[in-house]
Design a protein around this motif. Structure first.
Motif, PDB file in Angstrom:
ATOM      1  N   TYR A 671       0.763  -1.023  -0.048  1.00  0.00           N
ATOM      2  CA  TYR A 671       0.159  -0.121   0.095  1.00  0.00           C
ATOM      3  C   TYR A 671       0.788   1.246   0.136  1.00  0.00           C
ATOM      4  CZ  TYR A 671      -3.928  -3.029   1.053  1.00  0.00           C
ATOM      5  OH  TYR A 671      -5.166  -3.680   0.882  1.00  0.00           O
ATOM      6  N   LEU A 672       1.860   1.071   0.850  1.00  0.00           N
ATOM      7  CA  LEU A 672       2.847   2.446   0.889  1.00  0.00           C
ATOM      8  C   LEU A 672       3.533   2.582  -0.446  1.00  0.00           C
ATOM      9  CD1 LEU A 672       3.696   4.686   2.638  1.00  0.00           C
ATOM     10  CD2 LEU A 672       5.518   3.332   3.596  1.00  0.00           C
ATOM     11  N   ARG A 673       3.893   1.717  -1.085  1.00  0.00           N
ATOM     12  CA  ARG A 673       4.718   1.708  -2.490  1.00  0.00           C
ATOM     13  C   ARG A 673       3.699   2.449  -3.247  1.00  0.00           C
ATOM     14  NH1 ARG A 673       6.742  -3.380  -4.788  1.00  0.00           N
ATOM     15  NH2 ARG A 673       7.388  -2.308  -6.372  1.00  0.00           N
ATOM     16  N   ALA A 674       2.588   1.737  -3.373  1.00  0.00           N
ATOM     17  CA  ALA A 674       1.451   2.544  -4.231  1.00  0.00           C
ATOM     18  C   ALA A 674       1.221   3.925  -3.815  1.00  0.00           C
ATOM     19  CB  ALA A 674      -0.188   1.766  -4.042  1.00  0.00           C
ATOM     20  N   LEU A 675       1.163   4.287  -2.778  1.00  0.00           N
ATOM     21  CA  LEU A 675       0.967   5.841  -2.545  1.00  0.00           C
ATOM     22  C   LEU A 675       2.176   6.776  -2.780  1.00  0.00           C
ATOM     23  CD1 LEU A 675      -0.517   5.496   1.038  1.00  0.00           C
ATOM     24  CD2 LEU A 675      -1.746   6.147  -0.993  1.00  0.00           C
ATOM     25  N   VAL A 676       3.461   6.245  -2.664  1.00  0.00           N
ATOM     26  CA  VAL A 676       4.661   6.870  -2.955  1.00  0.00           C
ATOM     27  C   VAL A 676       4.731   6.865  -4.315  1.00  0.00           C
ATOM     28  CG1 VAL A 676       7.089   6.391  -3.263  1.00  0.00           C
ATOM     29  CG2 VAL A 676       6.008   6.054  -1.213  1.00  0.00           C
ATOM     30  N   LEU A 677       4.113   6.098  -5.223  1.00  0.00           N
ATOM     31  CA  LEU A 677       4.005   6.268  -6.683  1.00  0.00           C
ATOM     32  C   LEU A 677       2.967   7.427  -7.326  1.00  0.00           C
ATOM     33  CD1 LEU A 677       4.320   2.590  -8.114  1.00  0.00           C
ATOM     34  CD2 LEU A 677       5.707   4.566  -8.917  1.00  0.00           C
ATOM     35  N   LEU A 678       2.062   7.252  -6.515  1.00  0.00           N
ATOM     36  CA  LEU A 678       0.946   8.285  -6.789  1.00  0.00           C
ATOM     37  C   LEU A 678       1.252   9.702  -6.147  1.00  0.00           C
ATOM     38  CD1 LEU A 678      -2.380   5.966  -5.900  1.00  0.00           C
ATOM     39  CD2 LEU A 678      -1.505   6.563  -8.168  1.00  0.00           C
ATOM     40  N   GLN A 679       1.940   9.774  -5.309  1.00  0.00           N
ATOM     41  CA  GLN A 679       2.305  11.175  -4.591  1.00  0.00           C
ATOM     42  C   GLN A 679       2.581  12.186  -5.789  1.00  0.00           C
ATOM     43  OE1 GLN A 679       1.680  11.732  -1.670  1.00  0.00           O
ATOM     44  NE2 GLN A 679       2.244  14.044  -1.794  1.00  0.00           N
ATOM     45  N   PRO A 680       3.585  12.098  -6.754  1.00  0.00           N
ATOM     46  CA  PRO A 680       3.916  13.358  -7.836  1.00  0.00           C
ATOM     47  C   PRO A 680       2.529  13.393  -8.358  1.00  0.00           C
ATOM     48  CG  PRO A 680       5.476  11.458  -7.622  1.00  0.00           C
ATOM     49  CD  PRO A 680       4.296  11.085  -6.964  1.00  0.00           C
ATOM     50  N   ALA A 681       1.908  12.570  -9.020  1.00  0.00           N
ATOM     51  CA  ALA A 681       0.589  12.837  -9.761  1.00  0.00           C
ATOM     52  C   ALA A 681      -0.269  13.539  -9.090  1.00  0.00           C
ATOM     53  CB  ALA A 681       0.266  11.552 -10.263  1.00  0.00           C
ATOM     54  N   TYR A 682      -0.653  12.934  -7.697  1.00  0.00           N
ATOM     55  CA  TYR A 682      -1.727  13.604  -6.787  1.00  0.00           C
ATOM     56  C   TYR A 682      -1.525  15.178  -6.536  1.00  0.00           C
ATOM     57  CZ  TYR A 682      -4.394  14.028  -2.490  1.00  0.00           C
ATOM     58  OH  TYR A 682      -5.466  14.476  -1.641  1.00  0.00           O
ATOM     59  N   GLU A 683      -0.137  15.511  -6.447  1.00  0.00           N
ATOM     60  CA  GLU A 683      -0.067  16.849  -6.226  1.00  0.00           C
ATOM     61  C   GLU A 683      -0.206  17.785  -7.284  1.00  0.00           C
ATOM     62  OE1 GLU A 683       4.308  17.142  -5.491  1.00  0.00           O
ATOM     63  OE2 GLU A 683       3.902  16.314  -3.576  1.00  0.00           O
ATOM     64  N   VAL A 684      -0.325  17.064  -8.594  1.00  0.00           N
ATOM     65  CA  VAL A 684      -0.715  18.024  -9.792  1.00  0.00           C
ATOM     66  C   VAL A 684      -2.194  17.530  -9.950  1.00  0.00           C
ATOM     67  CG1 VAL A 684      -0.495  18.170 -12.322  1.00  0.00           C
ATOM     68  CG2 VAL A 684       1.773  17.542 -10.780  1.00  0.00           C
ATOM     69  N   SER A 685      -2.824  16.368  -9.695  1.00  0.00           N
ATOM     70  CA  SER A 685      -4.019  16.120 -10.277  1.00  0.00           C
ATOM     71  C   SER A 685      -4.953  15.566  -8.829  1.00  0.00           C
ATOM     72  CB  SER A 685      -4.266  15.249 -11.288  1.00  0.00           C
ATOM     73  OG  SER A 685      -3.863  15.713 -12.493  1.00  0.00           O
ATOM     74  N   PRO A 686      -5.263  16.471  -7.897  1.00  0.00           N
ATOM     75  CA  PRO A 686      -5.761  15.996  -6.644  1.00  0.00           C
ATOM     76  C   PRO A 686      -7.258  15.504  -6.859  1.00  0.00           C
ATOM     77  CG  PRO A 686      -5.573  18.222  -6.525  1.00  0.00           C
ATOM     78  CD  PRO A 686      -4.789  17.683  -7.642  1.00  0.00           C
ATOM     79  N   ILE A 687      -8.093  16.080  -7.868  1.00  0.00           N
ATOM     80  CA  ILE A 687      -9.329  15.864  -7.838  1.00  0.00           C
ATOM     81  C   ILE A 687      -9.394  14.211  -8.653  1.00  0.00           C
ATOM     82  CG2 ILE A 687     -11.370  16.402  -9.208  1.00  0.00           C
ATOM     83  CD1 ILE A 687     -10.738  19.229  -9.094  1.00  0.00           C
TER      84      ILE A 687
END
Length: 715
Positions: A671-687
């Motif tokens: 789960y944490l690895r998935a969140l780490v991968l998503l972090q850069p994209a989440y900062e740009v596209s939080p919606i």
């Protein structure tokens, strides 16, 4: 002596081996006098109907617990498609309770029956059909994927009449003379065939000599080519076909004198052999040699060189050697640089360069290369060759949308996807209106673009537009009627492969609408599952080897979504069985390029349903499936990889909670690895990514506190 039901002739007047089907259908077949005879005769009948002559047999013997069936066989000898048959020599109708009870008993047998057939001596009636339908629906609501049929005696008579061997068993003719008339006809036929054969041999020899003279190829070589082609003329009809095929072969030899069939085999033939063997390196090497031979021996014949260049460039793209593919395509353009009478060849090569740049940019996440591809598409759209061709304009619109989408994704701008959806509207209008040609690929490419946009954004309006397109493509609206009978036939492999593809896309579209709004579109899910069930039966009958790999991929994806939405594991099992057993008759570049995608789909389904599908519950399986997915495509989108890591976490968590395995830490790591991968994209596209991030976070919070890891621990 029994009378024929029509015409007045007696059956003993007819020779058994010479009764035509229409005549057999006009004969009233008497019902057997005892159930033992009826059951034995049904073994012969259904061995022919199901095409299972080896294993169709009586199941058990009288007095044993037969589990509701009398006969057991397989559809087309398929070991995964067993059929149970109950034989009923009766005069009174069967009750619903009796039939349902027998079906449930049969389904408890270890054969995983796909079909249950009741062969009865009752007259056909509407009530029998309705009863079979009612029983099948009850069983399906219980989660049983099985078809039920109740055949009356009229239906059995029709089946018997279609198979001479079954007719012989059900319709014995005591004392019938079976020699004199048959022998006379046989001798006459043999004499006629011998005369035709002698005459045909002379004709074939003359045609062979003609081919040799007109193509400047040695007589023995041409003779060997024709012999290897298997042209045999045993009957006048086959003789005519042989002559027709030879004339066609001669015409091809006239048009292409550059092909040297000197018996040793040329490089082009070796290339095709390598491709069939799955040897991509050998295929490329032999194609390169063939192109070099063509350029040295027939430099002035550019058509043959161009075709080889296009094949070789396509193979280089499969190998991810994009720069070499572009160089080859530029050579193809140069061949027609001074030929204004051949605009299509140059345009095709330029189009392929744009496609190659797009694939290169997508694989290596190179936005500059993607923008180069976009500029090439603009040039192609402004070309005079494309201005009057609607299908080309549609392809350009869809490809431009796909490139813009990839650029947004590479920049993690998922929230901006809705800004380019309107770019597809002209292509949708053209696709719904239909073109002047049956351009199936163009329409499906338009659907792909619209469906992707709708499913990524959960935009119901866009998904409904995609559904209109999917229905249009599936029903064939706007396409001209094919002229050849073989192309119209459902047995045609290309036709059936397209049917599977369009059906699967329709299923995906219906289920995407259901997932976007379950309350409003619940009937769409039921329609999708009914369509999937019907398609599953047809695929089992037709077989998978003749299906194209693109159809298999989309069908497997549709089955995966069916399993998720319906929570019926049988769909996932069928999908995995389909992927494991798939071995196509035709191996080409498309197949070799698509194999990694099949591995990714297989790994995803195994992970998604690991806890329910795995028989061993070994934790190593989870890591193996994750590695299989990673190795299939090293450049996959981070969102896809995060999705796989989430599935890994789900599998570890289920193993820990339900089986007591010590793997809470493994779940937390995934789960944490998935969140780490998503972090850069989440900062740009939080919606766009907010829902996925919250879902993974909530799952991680269900783990024991001792399993919590920090980001540095996961890395």
């Amino acid at each position: 002596m029994s009378e024929l039901s029509k015409g007045g002739a007696t059956t003993s007047d007819l020779h058994r081996d010479r009764i035509p089907i229409l005549a057999m259908q006009s004969i009233q077949i008497p019902k057997p006098k005892d159930w033992q005879t009826f059951q034995r005769n049904c073994v012969t009948l259904f061995a022919l109907v199901l095409n299972d002559p080896l294993l169709m047999q009586e199941y058990g013997r009288s007095g044993e617990n037969q589990g509701g069936i009398d006969l057991l066989g397989r559809r087309n000898s398929n070991p995964n498609h067993y059929v149970g048959i109950q034989c009923r020599l009766i005069t009174k109708a069967m009750s619903k309770e009796t039939v349902l009870s027998d079906c449930r008993k049969a389904l408890r047998l270890p054969f995983n029956l796909r079909e249950i057939v009741f062969a009865t001596s009752l007259p056909d009636s509407v009530s029998l059909t309705k009863l079979a339908y009612t029983i099948e629906q009850i069983l399906r609501r219980e989660g049983r994927q099985v078809s039920v049929a109740i055949l009356g005696w009229n239906s059995l008579e029709n089946l018997i009449a279609r198979h001479q061997q079954a007719f012989d068993v059900f319709m014995p003719i005591p004392g019938a003379k079976t020699s004199s008339i048959a022998d006379e006809r046989l001798q006459a036929a043999i004499a006629q065939m011998e005369a035709s054969q002698s005459k045909m041999n002379d004709i074939l020899e003359e045609l062979t000599a003609q081919a040799s003279r007109e193509t400047s190829i040695p007589f023995e070589t041409v003779q060997k080519v024709f012999a290897d082609s298997g042209f045999v003329a045993n009957t006048p009809v086959e003789a005519i076909a042989a002559v027709s095929n030879l004339l066609k072969q001669i015409a091809e030899l006239r048009q292409d004198r550059s092909r040297n069939t000197d018996g040793d085999g040329n490089a082009d033939s070796l290339a095709q052999a390598s491709l069939k063997a799955g040897d991509l390196e050998g295929y490329v090497a032999n194609l390169s040699e063939s192109l070099a031979q063509e350029q040295n021996a027939h430099k002035e014949i550019v058509a043959g060189q161009f075709q080889l260049i296009m094949k070789l460039a396509k193979a280089k793209r499969v190998q991810s050697k994009f720069d070499e593919a572009i160089q080859l395509l530029q050579q193809g353009i140069a061949l027609f640089s001074s030929r204004d009478d051949h605009p299509s060849e140059s345009y095709t090569a330029r189009w392929q360069i744009a496609e190659t740049k797009y694939e290169k940019g997508r694989r290596y996440k190179d936005i500059g290369t993607l923008q180069e591809s976009l500029a090439l598409l603009d040039d192609l759209e402004n070309d005079t060759y494309a201005r009057t061709l609607d299908f080309l304009r549609s392809r350009i619109i869809v490809n431009r949308f796909e490139i813009k989408k990839q650029i947004l994704f590479k920049q993690y701008r998922y929230d901006d996807l809705h800004t380019i959806i309107s770019d597809l509207e002209p292509a949708v209008t053209l696709a719904l209106a239909g073109f002047n040609e049956d351009l199936f690929q163009v329409r499906t490419k338009v659907w792909d673009g619209v469906f992707t946009a709708g499913s990524w954004t959960d935009d119901v309006k866009v998904l409904l537009t995609a559904l209109r397109l999917a229905n249009t493509i599936h029903t064939g609206q706007g396409n001209p009627i094919r002229r050849k009978r073989s192309e119209r036939s459902r047995e045609n492999p290309t036709t059936f492969s397209r049917f599977v593809l369009t059906s699967s896309r329709l299923i995906l579209n219906l289920l995407a609408l259901y997932r976007a709004d379950q309350t409003r579109f619940e009937p769409y899910m039921h329609r999708a599952l009914a369509l999937a069930s019907s398609l599953q039966r047809r695929v089992c009958v037709f077989g998978t080897p003749r299906l194209e790999i693109g159809s298999i991929k989309v069908w497997a994806r549709a089955l995966d979504v069916c399993a998720t939405c319906s929570r019926q594991l049988e769909w996932a099992r069928f999908a995995l069985d389909l992927l494991v057993r798939y071995e196509p008759e035709k191996r080409d570049e498309e197949y070799l390029a698509g194999v990694p995608s099949l591995e990714m789909i297989k790994a995803r389904i195994n992970l998604h349903f690991w806890h329910k599908l795995s028989s061993t519950k070994q934790l190593e399986e989870i890591a193996k499936f994750e590695e299989m997915y990673n190795s299939a495509d090293a450049e996959q989108d981070p969102l896809e990889l995060a999705d796989i890591l989430e599935l890994c976490g789900d599998s570890y968590r289920n193993a820990a909670i339900l089986d007591g395995k010590p793997c809470f830490n493994d779940a937390s790591t995934a789960y944490l690895r998935a969140l780490v991968l998503l972090q850069p994209a989440y900062e740009v596209s939080p919606i766009f990514l907010g829902r996925m991030v919250r879902r993974i976070n909530n799952k991680a919070l269900t783990l024991p506190p001792s399993a919590y890891l920090t980001e540095s621990d996961a890395i």
